[in-house]
Design an enzyme around this catalytic site. Sequence first.
Site, mmCIF file in Angstrom:
data_model
loop_
_atom_site.group_PDB
_atom_site.id
_atom_site.type_symbol
_atom_site.label_atom_id
_atom_site.label_comp_id
_atom_site.label_asym_id
_atom_site.label_seq_id
_atom_site.Cartn_x
_atom_site.Cartn_y
_atom_site.Cartn_z
ATOM 1 C CG ASP A 76 -1.787 0.789 1.467
ATOM 2 O OD1 ASP A 76 -2.530 1.427 0.190
ATOM 3 O OD2 ASP A 76 -2.182 1.684 2.482
ATOM 4 C CG ASP A 78 -2.108 8.404 2.719
ATOM 5 O OD1 ASP A 78 -0.990 8.593 2.443
ATOM 6 O OD2 ASP A 78 -3.003 9.043 1.916
ATOM 7 C CG ASP A 274 -2.117 3.007 6.291
ATOM 8 O OD1 ASP A 274 -2.741 2.100 4.894
ATOM 9 O OD2 ASP A 274 -2.903 3.945 6.576
#
Length: 344
Positions: A76, A78, A274
């Site tokens: 991922d 961001d 995240d």
Amino acid sequence: MTIPDIHVSKDLSLVNPNDQSISRDLAAQFAERMGQLHMDDQIPPHQSKDWALLKDPVIHTERLDAIRQKKGYIIDMDGVIYHGNNLLPGAKEFVEFLNKNNKKYLFLTNNSAPTPRELQSKLERLGIDVTADHFFTSGQATAYFLKSQMPEGGTVYVIGEPGLAYALYDMGFFMNDHNPDYVVLGESASYNFEKLTKAVQLVQSGAKLIATNLDVETLDSAGRKIPATGAFSAVVELVTKTKAFFCGKPSALIMRYAQRVLGLSRLETCIIGDRMDTDIVAGISSEIDPVLVLSGVTEMPDLAQFAYRPFIILGGVYEIPNEDEKNLVTDSELEEASRRASFL
């Protein structure tokens, strides 16, 4: 009982990513903060297994070594590599680790708006130089799916940005706002009453409803919440009494496509993210080892809300790079892995 907050993203965004001592300093700070916690008297028993993935020296070291020896990484962006326009500590060193050890990797995003070339340019501005073929978006996953349904190509009514439109064009799908085969909704700042009404009417007339993802919210440049694709899809769903098919995380479909691009099996791959509700559940549902980093939106107390756990929890990707030669993947090993994956 209150669990101490060890969320680190607020500190990370302020650090100069060019400082070579970042990884060592952050790792030391993180370990010190972990050392201040006493598992037996500060962490509820039902959460002890979550915390063991973070601070138990045996479990953490064993699983971190397993992640370092993977052949493929789905990453991922961001909250893992950057926050907005700030590169996160250790991100550059992590990519250098992947390149040095001949790993295969893809940066995977639920954002269908940008093209891979635009994402490449963003990382280049932040100091990470990778080629455009290292990026995969939910727009590309959507185009792959439509191609699997209509190999001969078809027509679509799209509310989205160039990244989505280009991906669909590449797979033989053309724009049509009269009688399309599909209505495709993606990230866009151009949603309005007229476009949503058009989407509703086309679905009512027989077009199939597709969403690149079902994220209902995202953040603007100031960190404020704004509606995302899932919110607009819900409007069309409610009015037409249909359900949108979606291709982005947490769907296992986008993970399968990413695996196909990497040419690796699920056992040789991990996903690093995240968010528990997208990245980690995508790994769980596709049986790819999920790595949670605390450099984004998820904090340790949040894990109590979920019935599933990541494979390991890290402060950030700065924990992954090391100099052990056993992490190196040879060309012959990649070729053999690719042959195995082709039979899956």
